[in-house]
Design an enzyme around this catalytic site. Structure first.
Site, PDB file in Angstrom:
ATOM      1  N   ASP B  50       0.821  -1.212   0.000  1.00 47.30           N
ATOM      2  CA  ASP B  50       0.000   0.000   0.000  1.00 47.30           C
ATOM      3  C   ASP B  50       0.859   1.269   0.000  1.00 47.30           C
ATOM      4  O   ASP B  50       1.829   1.365   0.746  1.00 47.30           O
ATOM      5  CB  ASP B  50      -0.871   0.047   1.270  1.00 47.30           C
ATOM      6  CG  ASP B  50      -1.882  -1.090   1.320  1.00 47.30           C
ATOM      7  OD1 ASP B  50      -1.641  -2.112   0.658  1.00 47.30           O
ATOM      8  OD2 ASP B  50      -2.897  -0.943   2.016  1.00 47.30           O
ATOM      9  N   HIS B  52      -1.022   4.558  -0.544  1.00 48.23           N
ATOM     10  CA  HIS B  52      -2.012   5.479   0.003  1.00 48.23           C
ATOM     11  C   HIS B  52      -1.672   6.960  -0.149  1.00 48.23           C
ATOM     12  O   HIS B  52      -1.687   7.720   0.824  1.00 48.23           O
ATOM     13  CB  HIS B  52      -2.281   5.168   1.469  1.00 48.23           C
ATOM     14  CG  HIS B  52      -3.209   4.003   1.642  1.00 48.23           C
ATOM     15  ND1 HIS B  52      -4.464   3.986   1.094  1.00 48.23           N
ATOM     16  CD2 HIS B  52      -3.043   2.815   2.260  1.00 48.23           C
ATOM     17  CE1 HIS B  52      -5.049   2.822   1.393  1.00 48.23           C
ATOM     18  NE2 HIS B  52      -4.205   2.100   2.094  1.00 48.23           N
ATOM     19  N   ASP B  78      -3.965  -0.222  -3.586  1.00 47.96           N
ATOM     20  CA  ASP B  78      -4.139   0.860  -2.606  1.00 47.96           C
ATOM     21  C   ASP B  78      -3.157   2.016  -2.847  1.00 47.96           C
ATOM     22  O   ASP B  78      -2.299   2.302  -2.015  1.00 47.96           O
ATOM     23  CB  ASP B  78      -4.044   0.340  -1.166  1.00 47.96           C
ATOM     24  CG  ASP B  78      -5.360  -0.286  -0.718  1.00 47.96           C
ATOM     25  OD1 ASP B  78      -6.233  -0.505  -1.581  1.00 47.96           O
ATOM     26  OD2 ASP B  78      -5.518  -0.552   0.490  1.00 47.96           O
ATOM     27  N   ASP B  81      -6.213   7.493  -1.458  1.00 50.97           N
ATOM     28  CA  ASP B  81      -6.890   7.687  -0.166  1.00 50.97           C
ATOM     29  C   ASP B  81      -5.906   7.903   0.985  1.00 50.97           C
ATOM     30  O   ASP B  81      -4.811   7.362   0.992  1.00 50.97           O
ATOM     31  CB  ASP B  81      -7.794   6.503   0.184  1.00 50.97           C
ATOM     32  CG  ASP B  81      -9.125   6.561  -0.549  1.00 50.97           C
ATOM     33  OD1 ASP B  81      -9.474   7.648  -1.039  1.00 50.97           O
ATOM     34  OD2 ASP B  81      -9.802   5.514  -0.632  1.00 50.97           O
ATOM     35  N   ARG B  82      -6.371   8.647   1.936  1.00 51.39           N
ATOM     36  CA  ARG B  82      -5.681   8.895   3.218  1.00 51.39           C
ATOM     37  C   ARG B  82      -4.485   9.827   3.103  1.00 51.39           C
ATOM     38  O   ARG B  82      -4.403  10.798   3.811  1.00 51.39           O
ATOM     39  CB  ARG B  82      -5.253   7.583   3.873  1.00 51.39           C
ATOM     40  CG  ARG B  82      -6.451   6.717   4.144  1.00 51.39           C
ATOM     41  CD  ARG B  82      -6.097   5.609   5.092  1.00 51.39           C
ATOM     42  NE  ARG B  82      -7.207   4.720   5.275  1.00 51.39           N
ATOM     43  CZ  ARG B  82      -7.186   3.437   4.976  1.00 51.39           C
ATOM     44  NH1 ARG B  82      -6.080   2.885   4.535  1.00 51.39           N
ATOM     45  NH2 ARG B  82      -8.243   2.706   5.169  1.00 51.39           N
ATOM     46  N   ASN B 110      -8.492  -2.641  -2.540  1.00 51.35           N
ATOM     47  CA  ASN B 110      -9.872  -2.304  -2.169  1.00 51.35           C
ATOM     48  C   ASN B 110     -10.146  -0.802  -2.269  1.00 51.35           C
ATOM     49  O   ASN B 110     -11.293  -0.395  -2.383  1.00 51.35           O
ATOM     50  CB  ASN B 110     -10.185  -2.806  -0.755  1.00 51.35           C
ATOM     51  CG  ASN B 110      -9.233  -2.261   0.282  1.00 51.35           C
ATOM     52  OD1 ASN B 110      -8.028  -2.262   0.098  1.00 51.35           O
ATOM     53  ND2 ASN B 110      -9.783  -1.780   1.378  1.00 51.35           N
ATOM     54  N   HIS B 111      -9.086   0.026  -2.229  1.00 51.74           N
ATOM     55  CA  HIS B 111      -9.320   1.462  -2.349  1.00 51.74           C
ATOM     56  C   HIS B 111      -9.443   1.918  -3.793  1.00 51.74           C
ATOM     57  O   HIS B 111      -9.766   3.075  -4.040  1.00 51.74           O
ATOM     58  CB  HIS B 111      -8.218   2.244  -1.634  1.00 51.74           C
ATOM     59  CG  HIS B 111      -8.450   2.287  -0.154  1.00 51.74           C
ATOM     60  ND1 HIS B 111      -9.067   3.341   0.472  1.00 51.74           N
ATOM     61  CD2 HIS B 111      -8.192   1.377   0.801  1.00 51.74           C
ATOM     62  CE1 HIS B 111      -9.156   3.083   1.767  1.00 51.74           C
ATOM     63  NE2 HIS B 111      -8.630   1.897   1.995  1.00 51.74           N
ATOM     64  N   HIS B 161      -3.972  -8.369  -3.508  1.00 56.14           N
ATOM     65  CA  HIS B 161      -4.010  -7.288  -2.527  1.00 56.14           C
ATOM     66  C   HIS B 161      -4.425  -7.769  -1.133  1.00 56.14           C
ATOM     67  O   HIS B 161      -3.781  -7.469  -0.141  1.00 56.14           O
ATOM     68  CB  HIS B 161      -4.956  -6.177  -2.981  1.00 56.14           C
ATOM     69  CG  HIS B 161      -5.027  -5.063  -1.976  1.00 56.14           C
ATOM     70  ND1 HIS B 161      -3.977  -4.200  -1.758  1.00 56.14           N
ATOM     71  CD2 HIS B 161      -5.987  -4.710  -1.082  1.00 56.14           C
ATOM     72  CE1 HIS B 161      -4.298  -3.363  -0.790  1.00 56.14           C
ATOM     73  NE2 HIS B 161      -5.505  -3.644  -0.358  1.00 56.14           N
ATOM     74  N   ARG B 237     -18.168  -8.331  12.082  1.00 60.15           N
ATOM     75  CA  ARG B 237     -18.875  -7.218  11.448  1.00 60.15           C
ATOM     76  C   ARG B 237     -20.088  -7.703  10.679  1.00 60.15           C
ATOM     77  O   ARG B 237     -20.946  -6.930  10.316  1.00 60.15           O
ATOM     78  CB  ARG B 237     -17.946  -6.499  10.474  1.00 60.15           C
ATOM     79  CG  ARG B 237     -16.878  -5.685  11.130  1.00 60.15           C
ATOM     80  CD  ARG B 237     -16.077  -4.941  10.096  1.00 60.15           C
ATOM     81  NE  ARG B 237     -15.106  -5.812   9.453  1.00 60.15           N
ATOM     82  CZ  ARG B 237     -13.869  -5.993   9.879  1.00 60.15           C
ATOM     83  NH1 ARG B 237     -13.449  -5.384  10.960  1.00 60.15           N
ATOM     84  NH2 ARG B 237     -13.034  -6.783   9.243  1.00 60.15           N
ATOM     85  N   HIS B 264      -2.428  -4.770   2.226  1.00 56.81           N
ATOM     86  CA  HIS B 264      -3.725  -4.546   2.857  1.00 56.81           C
ATOM     87  C   HIS B 264      -3.706  -4.294   4.351  1.00 56.81           C
ATOM     88  O   HIS B 264      -4.583  -3.639   4.869  1.00 56.81           O
ATOM     89  CB  HIS B 264      -4.659  -5.731   2.546  1.00 56.81           C
ATOM     90  CG  HIS B 264      -6.105  -5.483   2.854  1.00 56.81           C
ATOM     91  ND1 HIS B 264      -6.767  -4.359   2.401  1.00 56.81           N
ATOM     92  CD2 HIS B 264      -7.023  -6.187   3.547  1.00 56.81           C
ATOM     93  CE1 HIS B 264      -8.014  -4.418   2.815  1.00 56.81           C
ATOM     94  NE2 HIS B 264      -8.203  -5.499   3.522  1.00 56.81           N
TER      95      HIS B 264
END
Lengths: 373, 378
Positions: B50, B52, B78, B81-82, B110-111, B161, B237, B264
């Site tokens: 990642d 990011h 990834d 983001d962030r 996933n991002h 990933h 979850r 990840h």
């Protein structure tokens, strides 16, 4: 086969040559040392500090209080009063350590910021300290803390990640991510359709049950850890819900002598929102305020804010602790704020901001306690 | 604009015009649409986890690992983001891919998804840097739909990933996934980018290895079936899986593979080894979110069994020299930062001046990455 690989990787890490990480650390050390010794930088540093304090201009209307605080950390750059100053972060230390401290009267405030737990510490927390939790938050700043100590009474209130996470419920929270139902149903369907005898990968409907129950949102009603260092003189809070924090005093733009803001733990709930515990503190000449905020957002499901505020009036030796719980269904918040959110070009950005969220969801519980030393 | 010209700009942190981005995205889609879901490559290659949006750290990473095309790279997803420079990061990777298609490979994380980027910053960044009416975010998320899902190195190392899926037993089952779409919540494609390994064997022997007595891998599989923690488990979850040791062993055995590399999950040391080396997490964003203080690593594979985790720290640009700056541009920098995080509507008017700010200036860097400003909170 696999073992050999691991062995090999271990061997490789001790191969000759300089590891990049050492270079970076050396570079950083050098730059910090150079920065710290350059007097021009010190001046620049002070202007930075004053401009970032938002109430700079209005502060000059008030008479400067006579300084009486003592800065305890030798690593911090000079302050007007005692030759030391807490803000901003320290310079030129190796290994890097950020551990500022300040004393006023018999109160000593200390904070520490360190990286997230390493794998060894994580394993210890997972198997021993917090074995009830199925999975720990993605980021745990387990070596961070803020401590407010009364030196005379040997009493302190600390904010630490471990104690906060120890209070997470070990029962099913009942909260599920928004698409959970569809997800489980689709699994049930496929298992019913194709059950092969020797299909080792098949998931039986039984195994769709959640194996380990705990509150995966890490909701914690943590209000700090009270420590009485002196066993035979136990001091604790007394409930008095009629008390309110003196907002007028706290709204004054008194000079901030010590400020810190840190995260204790954070998890992004596998991209379903956020769960974060943040603590910040500001210390002025006459009082201090600490805010510990737990913020939870499960997208399309729920939003939650748990605020703990600690207020200390140094001259009165009085500590007030206020705890507030805010909570709302995600959809209720969306419906109430429809107009605002529809106008925003990026509504999700508002929902990331706990300050905005807390103003727009209902207070469900408030509690207030006090200690008079 | 020529690709090399784009690269020149991107390497110094400049943004490309929207129209160029559109053309580049179109070109890349054309290239990716021909690729299978699973690509095959050979060593030597450097595996990157990642990033990011930590653009400076990516430049630092190229300094450490070697520039493209001198070093072959496999990115595990990834990219956005962030971090504060998602656009710079992904655009540099896109142009590198177009310029050196066989030297660099990009998997989907996933991002790389419309829904996730709206929640975690990339969407906001696109609006802030290109304006409300821009379609940059649309162009880029369309490219994401075309990214490949998995990679196999030297026919023996499986790279993805996230991890494994109960719907995927063989590589062929991955090849038939229709990947040209938004990442769904459910099914093989979701699991490949989302699932995590769950290593209970070292920590909890009641569930663990004591029950497996055979050395024959096939018999051991069967025995391990009675061990729930070694199977796929549903997260509390209520959606998503974790995969255990026996799942990994079975997958590797069926597909004649030796190891799995994935990204990840954040790890302080920059990498994490699971199941005695059968699964390894590679994490390449140092001081993640500019506050985690973690190390990052890239995995340099010289040949199948000869590799080295090159561990590195945050790029010095992120914090050094910050204090020596005058404070004139502080306010602009802080506004930018506030705008990014809080999205104050009253700042929209300032967009013009904001885009002119040199986001790579040291002042901006120091303020955004390690700002310790004082706040009169109540």
């Amino acid at each position: 086969m696999a073992d050999r690989d691991v062995e090999k990787s271990l061997k490789r890490t001790v191969r000759p040559g300089i590891n990049t990480i050492e270079i970076t650390a050396a570079r950083e050390l050098h730059a910090r040392t150079v920065n710290a010794r350059n007097p021009r930088n010190e001046r620049a540093m002070q202007t930075t500090t004053t401009t970032t304090t938002m109430a700079k201009s209005s502060a000059s209307f008030f008479k400067e209080p006579i300084p009486r605080h003592v800065c305890n950390s030798a690593n911090n750059p000079p302050c007007k009063h005692c030759g030391r100053m807490i803000i901003p972060s320290p310079v030129a230390t190796y290994p890097l350590e950020d551990n500022p401290s300040i004393s006023i009267n018999n109160w000593t405030i200390t904070s520490r910021k360190r990286p997230i737990l390493n794998s060894e510490e994580l394993e210890d927390w997972e198997t021993n300290k917090l074995s009830g939790l199925g999975a720990l938050p993605e980021m745990i700043f387990g070596n961070n803390y803020i401590s407010i100590k009364n030196v005379e009474k040997n009493w302190s209130i600390d904010f630490r990640a471990l104690d906060a996470l120890s209070m997470v419920n070990l029962e099913d929270s009942g909260i599920r991510v928004s698409y959970s139902k569809d997800w489980i149903n689709s699994k049930l369907k496929t298992t019913a359709k194709e059950v092969h005898e020797d299909d080792l990968f098949e998931i039986s409907s039984e195994s769709l049950n959640i194996v380990k129950n705990y509150d995966w949102t890490y909701s914690t009603e943590y209000k700090g850890t009270v420590i009485n260092y002196n066993d035979n003189d136990v001091i604790d809070f007394k409930t008095d819900n009629d008390l309110v924090l003196p907002i007028d005093k706290l709204s004054k733009p008194d000079q901030i002598l010590f400020f810190d803001d840190m995260i204790l733990f954070e998890d992004e709930l596998a991209d379903n929102g956020i769960s974060i515990l943040n603590v910040k503190i500001r210390v002025m000449n006459e009082r201090l305020l600490l805010l510990s905020r737990f913020f939870l957002r499960v997208d399309d499901v729920i939003v939650r804010v748990y605020d703990t505020r600690i207020y200390v009036e140094f001259d009165e030796n009085k500590v007030i602790r206020e705890f507030k719980q805010y909570e709302s269904e995600y959809n209720d918040l969306m419906a109430n704020q429809k107009r605002v959110l529809a106008h925003s070009r990026d509504p999700k950005a508002l929902l990331r901001d706990s300050n905005w969220v807390v103003e727009h969801i209902p207070l469900v519980k408030r509690q207030c306690e006090v200690i008079q030393f | 604009m020529e690709l090399d010209e784009c690269l020149e700009k991107l390497y110094v942190g400049q943004l490309l015009p929207e129209i160029t981005i559109r053309a580049l995205c179109f070109k890349l889609k054309e290239m990716l649409v021909k690729e299978s879901n699973v690509i095959h490559i050979t060593t030597p290659v450097t595996v990157v986890g990642d990033m990011h949006g930590q653009f400076h750290d990516m430049l630092e990473m190229f300094k450490i690992g070697g520039r493209v095309p001198d070093t072959n790279y496999l990115f595990l997803g990834d990219y956005v983001d962030r971090g504060l420079y998602s656009i710079e990061t992904i655009m540099l990777l896109i142009v590198l891919k177009l310029r050196y298609p066989n030297r660099i490979h990009l998997l989907r994380g996933n991002h790389e998804s419309r829904q996730i980027t709206q929640s975690y910053g990339f969407y906001t960044e696109c609006l802030n840097k290109y304006g409300d009416d821009s379609r940059v975010w649309h162009y880029l998320t369309d490219v994401f739909d075309h990214l490949v899902l998995c990679c196999i190195i030297d026919d023996s190392i499986f790279c993805v990933h996230g991890g494994l899926s109960p719907n995927v037993q063989t590589i062929d089952q991955i090849k038939i996934i229709d990947r040209f779409r938004e990442i769904p919540h459910d099914g093989a494609m979701a699991d490949l980018v989302w699932s995590d390994p769950e290593d209970n064997t070292g920590t909890n022997n009641l569930n663990g290895m004591d029950m497996i007595t055979s050395n024959d891998p096939e018999v051991a599989f069967k025995q391990s079936l009675s061990v729930p923690s070694q199977q796929f488990q549903v997260s509390p979850r209520g959606a998503g899986y974790t995969f255990g040791r026996s799942v990994v062993e079975k997958f590797l055995y069926l597909n004649n593979m030796e190891r799995i590399y994935r990204a990840h999950q954040l790890c302080n040391e920059g990498y994490q080894i699971y199941f005695d080396g059968l699964v390894t997490t590679v994490w390449s964003a140092p001081n993640y979110c500019y506050r985690c203080g973690n190390k990052a690593s890239i995995l340099e594979l010289y040949s199948k069994n000869d590799y080295y985790f090159n561990v590195f720290d945050e790029a010095p640009e992120n914090k050094i020299n910050g204090l020596s700056q005058s404070s004139t541009s502080d306010i602009t920098a802080r506004k930018l930062l506030n705008d990014y995080f809080n999205d104050d509507n009253d700042l929209i008017d300032n967009d013009g001046s904001i885009t002119e700010t040199d986001v790579f200036s040291e002042e901006y860097q120091s303020k955004s990455a390690s700002s310790r400003r004082v706040e009169y909170f109540l």
